[in-house]
Motif scaffolding. Structure first.
Motif, mmCIF file in Angstrom:
data_model
loop_
_atom_site.group_PDB
_atom_site.id
_atom_site.type_symbol
_atom_site.label_atom_id
_atom_site.label_comp_id
_atom_site.label_asym_id
_atom_site.label_seq_id
_atom_site.Cartn_x
_atom_site.Cartn_y
_atom_site.Cartn_z
ATOM 1 N N ASP A 193 52.790 232.823 9.776
ATOM 2 C CA ASP A 193 54.153 232.293 9.699
ATOM 3 C C ASP A 193 54.560 231.488 10.936
ATOM 4 O O ASP A 193 55.601 231.734 11.531
ATOM 5 N N LEU A 194 53.712 230.523 11.272
ATOM 6 C CA LEU A 194 53.942 229.734 12.484
ATOM 7 C C LEU A 194 54.965 228.619 12.214
ATOM 8 O O LEU A 194 54.831 227.857 11.258
ATOM 9 N N HIS A 195 55.960 228.571 13.090
ATOM 10 C CA HIS A 195 57.006 227.551 12.977
ATOM 11 C C HIS A 195 57.101 226.752 14.276
ATOM 12 O O HIS A 195 57.010 227.317 15.367
ATOM 13 N N LYS A 196 57.299 225.445 14.123
ATOM 14 C CA LYS A 196 57.557 224.622 15.304
ATOM 15 C C LYS A 196 58.407 223.414 14.915
ATOM 16 O O LYS A 196 58.064 222.676 13.996
ATOM 17 N N ARG B 254 47.228 222.072 18.793
ATOM 18 C CA ARG B 254 47.763 222.230 20.148
ATOM 19 C C ARG B 254 48.477 223.559 20.341
ATOM 20 O O ARG B 254 48.510 224.101 21.442
ATOM 21 N N CYS B 255 49.046 224.088 19.270
ATOM 22 C CA CYS B 255 49.645 225.435 19.345
ATOM 23 C C CYS B 255 48.559 226.481 19.589
ATOM 24 O O CYS B 255 48.715 227.379 20.419
ATOM 25 N N ILE B 256 47.445 226.373 18.861
ATOM 26 C CA ILE B 256 46.369 227.359 19.024
ATOM 27 C C ILE B 256 45.770 227.245 20.426
ATOM 28 O O ILE B 256 45.397 228.233 21.044
ATOM 29 N N LEU B 257 45.709 226.006 20.927
ATOM 30 C CA LEU B 257 45.164 225.779 22.271
ATOM 31 C C LEU B 257 46.118 226.225 23.377
ATOM 32 O O LEU B 257 45.729 226.288 24.534
ATOM 33 N N GLY B 258 47.369 226.488 23.009
ATOM 34 C CA GLY B 258 48.353 226.882 24.019
ATOM 35 C C GLY B 258 48.977 225.698 24.734
ATOM 36 O O GLY B 258 49.640 225.854 25.759
ATOM 37 N N LEU B 259 48.782 224.491 24.215
ATOM 38 C CA LEU B 259 49.368 223.303 24.841
ATOM 39 C C LEU B 259 50.796 223.074 24.353
ATOM 40 O O LEU B 259 51.580 222.387 24.979
ATOM 41 N N SER C 233 52.783 234.144 14.816
ATOM 42 C CA SER C 233 51.754 234.678 15.709
ATOM 43 C C SER C 233 50.430 233.951 15.528
ATOM 44 O O SER C 233 50.133 233.423 14.456
ATOM 45 N N ILE C 234 49.670 233.911 16.615
ATOM 46 C CA ILE C 234 48.324 233.339 16.606
ATOM 47 C C ILE C 234 47.414 234.363 17.283
ATOM 48 O O ILE C 234 47.628 234.704 18.444
#
Ligand code: ADP
Ligand code: MG
Length: 259
Positions: free
Chosen positions: A13-16, A52-57, A64-65
């Motif tokens: 449930d990733l939101h951006k 980029r979310c998974i990479l932490g950028l 959650s990841i």
């Protein structure tokens, strides 16, 4: 025997949003260990933002990841950095450092993390360049002296330099002619196999998606609207995926655009 390990990458449930613009609208995805996962979707659909979310950028707004069962969003900075160093990324535009010679570009991450002595870096870069079909002497050149295909190979060499568990490819064939695209895809498949990595590739190149991917999903309006084997991309039975993969002007996506 069933695999009881957690998925290599688990997203819930990733939101951006950027300002009023919702880019990721509830992404849920499991990427099993050792799978090559391809995400397709139109320009601006949020593919790069997801990686980029998974990479932490990029920090997502919610969701959650997990990597190997560990939530990277709540991990300490130090731990997050360690997890991130396990990911090799081939950026869309290569993102090579123009002011550094190729050997230093390739070994940049290893040198920064002190996993390689500077005096060994040239030789090490040469070994990795050979793995992507480049002569070790290319290490002495600067990025501006390379063709587009060579830049991609150098980008790939940099991505695999630290023998990462996870590899990301952001539109690896964009800007290449079809033959060079096929060559790069072949190298990507070889590298992923050799390292035994889990991979995510994002692309809007259907030939490439089918060459690289085991599993595939389509991102549309911030959601994954379809998931299935990469071999069924061209005959998924989903009208939106069909329209996209066959490049049809008419279809549910076009109707959305006209609204
Ligand atoms: N750092 C940012 N700030 C504001 N908007 C952004 C940022 N990064 C991406 N976007 C917007 O998010 C949307 C998705 O971008 P992106 O993930 O790059 O698309 P693509 O699927 O082509 O890779 C685009 O509308 C883009 O303009
Ligand atoms: Mg992109």
């Amino acid at each position: 025997m069933t695999d009881t390990r957690p998925p290599k990458i688990r997203i819930r449930d990733l939101h951006k949003s950027f300002g009023a613009k919702k880019v990721l609208d509830g992404i849920t995805l499991d990427v099993p260990q050792g799978t090559s996962f391809v995400i397709i979707g139109g320009s601006g659909s949020g593919k790069s933002v997801l990686l980029r979310c998974i990479l932490g950028l990029i920090v997502p707004d919610s969701g959650s990841i997990e990597i190997d069962g560990e939530n990277i969003l709540t991990a300490s900075t130090k731990r997050r950095e360690a997890l991130r160093s396990e990911i090799g990324m081939l950026f869309q535009n290569g993102a090579l450092f123009d002011s550094l010679p190729v050997w230093e570009n390739v070994t940049f991450g290893l040198l920064a993390r002190k996993r390689l002595k500077r005096s060994d870096a040239r030789t090490h870069a040469g070994t990795i360049l050979a793995q992507v079909g480049l002569d070790p002497s290319v290490g002495e050149l600067y990025p501006s002296e390379l063709s587009g295909g060579m830049q991609k190979r150098v980008g790939l060499a940099r991505a695999i330099a630290a023998t990462p568990d996870i590899l990301f490819f952001d539109e690896p064939t964009t800007g290449l002619d079809p033959i060079m695209g096929a060559v790069i895809d072949g190298l990507i498949v070889d590298c992923v196999k050799k390292l035994g990595s889990t991979a995510i590739a994002i692309t809007h190149d259907m030939a490439s998606a089918q060459r690289i991917g085991d599993e595939a999903a389509m991102l549309y309006k911030g959601r994954l609207i379809w998931q299935g084997p990469a071999t069924s991309l061209m005959n998924s039975g989903n009208p939106m995926v069909d329209q996209f993969t066959h490049g049809r002007r008419e279809g549910p996506i076009g109707m959305e655009l006209r609204k």
